[in-house]
Each structure stands twice: as C-alpha cells, then as structure tokens.
Design a protein around this motif. Structure first.
Motif, PDB file in Angstrom:
ATOM      1  N   VAL A  12       0.843  -1.201   0.000  1.00  0.00           N
ATOM      2  CA  VAL A  12       0.000   0.000   0.000  1.00  0.00           C
ATOM      3  C   VAL A  12       0.878   1.250   0.000  1.00  0.00           C
ATOM      4  N   LEU A  13       1.925   1.250   0.819  1.00  0.00           N
ATOM      5  CA  LEU A  13       2.832   2.407   0.872  1.00  0.00           C
ATOM      6  C   LEU A  13       3.519   2.635  -0.475  1.00  0.00           C
ATOM      7  N   ARG A  14       3.947   1.559  -1.123  1.00  0.00           N
ATOM      8  CA  ARG A  14       4.568   1.697  -2.451  1.00  0.00           C
ATOM      9  C   ARG A  14       3.567   2.240  -3.464  1.00  0.00           C
ATOM     10  N   HIS A  15       2.317   1.808  -3.346  1.00  0.00           N
ATOM     11  CA  HIS A  15       1.281   2.267  -4.269  1.00  0.00           C
ATOM     12  C   HIS A  15       1.074   3.779  -4.152  1.00  0.00           C
ATOM     13  N   GLY A  63       4.298   8.032  -4.579  1.00  0.00           N
ATOM     14  CA  GLY A  63       4.377   9.296  -5.317  1.00  0.00           C
ATOM     15  C   GLY A  63       3.533  10.382  -4.681  1.00  0.00           C
ATOM     16  N   TYR A  64       2.333  10.021  -4.265  1.00  0.00           N
ATOM     17  CA  TYR A  64       1.447  10.990  -3.623  1.00  0.00           C
ATOM     18  C   TYR A  64       2.017  11.433  -2.278  1.00  0.00           C
ATOM     19  N   ILE A  65       2.525  10.480  -1.508  1.00  0.00           N
ATOM     20  CA  ILE A  65       3.117  10.810  -0.201  1.00  0.00           C
ATOM     21  C   ILE A  65       4.318  11.721  -0.391  1.00  0.00           C
ATOM     22  N   ALA A  66       5.158  11.429  -1.365  1.00  0.00           N
ATOM     23  CA  ALA A  66       6.332  12.271  -1.627  1.00  0.00           C
ATOM     24  C   ALA A  66       5.905  13.680  -2.028  1.00  0.00           C
ATOM     25  N   ALA A  67       4.854  13.783  -2.827  1.00  0.00           N
ATOM     26  CA  ALA A  67       4.368  15.108  -3.224  1.00  0.00           C
ATOM     27  C   ALA A  67       3.859  15.890  -2.019  1.00  0.00           C
ATOM     28  N   MET A  68       3.177  15.207  -1.107  1.00  0.00           N
ATOM     29  CA  MET A  68       2.651  15.879   0.081  1.00  0.00           C
ATOM     30  C   MET A  68       3.756  16.237   1.079  1.00  0.00           C
ATOM     31  N   ALA A  69       4.881  15.519   1.017  1.00  0.00           N
ATOM     32  CA  ALA A  69       5.989  15.768   1.940  1.00  0.00           C
ATOM     33  C   ALA A  69       7.052  16.691   1.341  1.00  0.00           C
ATOM     34  N   THR A  70       6.803  17.230   0.155  1.00  0.00           N
ATOM     35  CA  THR A  70       7.757  18.126  -0.492  1.00  0.00           C
ATOM     36  C   THR A  70       7.641  19.525   0.107  1.00  0.00           C
ATOM     37  N   ARG A  71       8.784  20.071   0.472  1.00  0.00           N
ATOM     38  CA  ARG A  71       8.827  21.390   1.100  1.00  0.00           C
ATOM     39  C   ARG A  71       9.869  22.251   0.394  1.00  0.00           C
ATOM     40  N   SER A  87      16.366  29.006  -2.859  1.00  0.00           N
ATOM     41  CA  SER A  87      15.335  28.043  -2.472  1.00  0.00           C
ATOM     42  C   SER A  87      15.380  26.822  -3.391  1.00  0.00           C
ATOM     43  N   TYR A  88      15.011  25.696  -2.838  1.00  0.00           N
ATOM     44  CA  TYR A  88      14.879  24.479  -3.621  1.00  0.00           C
ATOM     45  C   TYR A  88      13.827  23.590  -2.982  1.00  0.00           C
ATOM     46  N   ARG A  89      13.188  22.797  -3.823  1.00  0.00           N
ATOM     47  CA  ARG A  89      12.145  21.890  -3.354  1.00  0.00           C
ATOM     48  C   ARG A  89      12.751  20.520  -3.129  1.00  0.00           C
ATOM     49  N   CYS A  90      12.368  19.926  -2.028  1.00  0.00           N
ATOM     50  CA  CYS A  90      12.919  18.625  -1.670  1.00  0.00           C
ATOM     51  C   CYS A  90      11.918  17.892  -0.787  1.00  0.00           C
ATOM     52  N   VAL A  91      11.968  16.567  -0.833  1.00  0.00           N
ATOM     53  CA  VAL A  91      11.111  15.764   0.043  1.00  0.00           C
ATOM     54  C   VAL A  91      11.709  15.797   1.447  1.00  0.00           C
ATOM     55  N   ASP A  92      10.887  16.174   2.407  1.00  0.00           N
ATOM     56  CA  ASP A  92      11.293  16.193   3.808  1.00  0.00           C
ATOM     57  C   ASP A  92      11.169  14.761   4.336  1.00  0.00           C
ATOM     58  N   PRO A  93      12.299  14.078   4.625  1.00  0.00           N
ATOM     59  CA  PRO A  93      12.228  12.669   5.028  1.00  0.00           C
ATOM     60  C   PRO A  93      11.473  12.454   6.342  1.00  0.00           C
ATOM     61  N   GLU A  94      11.563  13.394   7.264  1.00  0.00           N
ATOM     62  CA  GLU A  94      10.839  13.253   8.528  1.00  0.00           C
ATOM     63  C   GLU A  94       9.336  13.344   8.303  1.00  0.00           C
ATOM     64  N   LEU A  95       8.915  14.290   7.473  1.00  0.00           N
ATOM     65  CA  LEU A  95       7.495  14.442   7.179  1.00  0.00           C
ATOM     66  C   LEU A  95       6.974  13.235   6.414  1.00  0.00           C
ATOM     67  N   SER A 105       8.103  10.176   6.549  1.00  0.00           N
ATOM     68  CA  SER A 105       8.009   9.072   7.503  1.00  0.00           C
ATOM     69  C   SER A 105       6.773   9.215   8.388  1.00  0.00           C
ATOM     70  N   LEU A 106       6.480  10.439   8.814  1.00  0.00           N
ATOM     71  CA  LEU A 106       5.302  10.696   9.639  1.00  0.00           C
ATOM     72  C   LEU A 106       4.016  10.373   8.878  1.00  0.00           C
ATOM     73  N   ILE A 107       3.936  10.777   7.628  1.00  0.00           N
ATOM     74  CA  ILE A 107       2.752  10.499   6.812  1.00  0.00           C
ATOM     75  C   ILE A 107       2.576   8.995   6.628  1.00  0.00           C
ATOM     76  N   GLU A 108       3.678   8.284   6.353  1.00  0.00           N
ATOM     77  CA  GLU A 108       3.602   6.832   6.174  1.00  0.00           C
ATOM     78  C   GLU A 108       3.137   6.145   7.455  1.00  0.00           C
ATOM     79  N   SER A 109       3.649   6.581   8.585  1.00  0.00           N
ATOM     80  CA  SER A 109       3.249   5.986   9.870  1.00  0.00           C
ATOM     81  C   SER A 109       1.767   6.220  10.145  1.00  0.00           C
ATOM     82  N   LYS A 110       1.312   7.437   9.888  1.00  0.00           N
ATOM     83  CA  LYS A 110      -0.106   7.758  10.095  1.00  0.00           C
ATOM     84  C   LYS A 110      -0.993   6.925   9.170  1.00  0.00           C
ATOM     85  N   LEU A 111      -0.572   6.758   7.923  1.00  0.00           N
ATOM     86  CA  LEU A 111      -1.354   5.969   6.971  1.00  0.00           C
ATOM     87  C   LEU A 111      -1.473   4.524   7.455  1.00  0.00           C
TER      88      LEU A 111
END
Length: 81
Positions: free
Chosen positions: A31-34, A37-45, A54-62, A64-70
C-alpha cells in the motif's frame, strides 16, 4: 457498473487491502509503495541554503510521519467485510 475512471490494473487488489487492514507487513508495504508518489508530493517542502537560494525537496521526517499515520489509520479504521 464501475464509477471510477482509474483503470482496474492500476488499483490495489482487494486481497491486498484486506491483508493490510489485518496489519500484514507485506500488504502494508505494498500500500505504501502504491501511494509513494502521492506521499512524496505531500511531503515536499521548500528549503533554503546558506545563500538564500530556495529548492524543493522531500522532507524525510514528514514523509516518515505520513507513512506511519497511513499505516495506523489503515489498521485502526478500515475493517474488511
């Protein structure tokens, strides 16, 4: 008749969803692999370097938090029939 416009081959199999609701680690990872892409987009800061650029990058802590909550919500809230 199906209401979804998403092709069936791109959907998660029902058996995988049922296994994920029973906290099967392999199914939860599927499910997480599925949704990766969406999780990475939501965790991009937007981050800034020492020069103020400025640069856009996936926040690894965020991410991980989203994946745990899911995972937690899948196991707690969804019950397969």
């Amino acid at each position: 008749m199906r209401k979804s416009k998403i092709p069936e081959d791109r959907l998660l199999p029902y058996e995988t969803i049922c296994a994920a609701t029973k906290a099967d680690p392999e199914a939860l990872n599927t499910v997480l692999r599925h949704f990766d892409g969406y999780i990475a987009a939501m965790a991009t800061r937007i981050f800034y370097d020492e020069f103020g650029q400025s640069y856009r990058c996936v926040d690894p802590e965020l991410k991980s938090l989203i994946e745990s909550k899911l995972k937690l919500r899948i196991v707690q809230r969804f019950k397969a029939e």
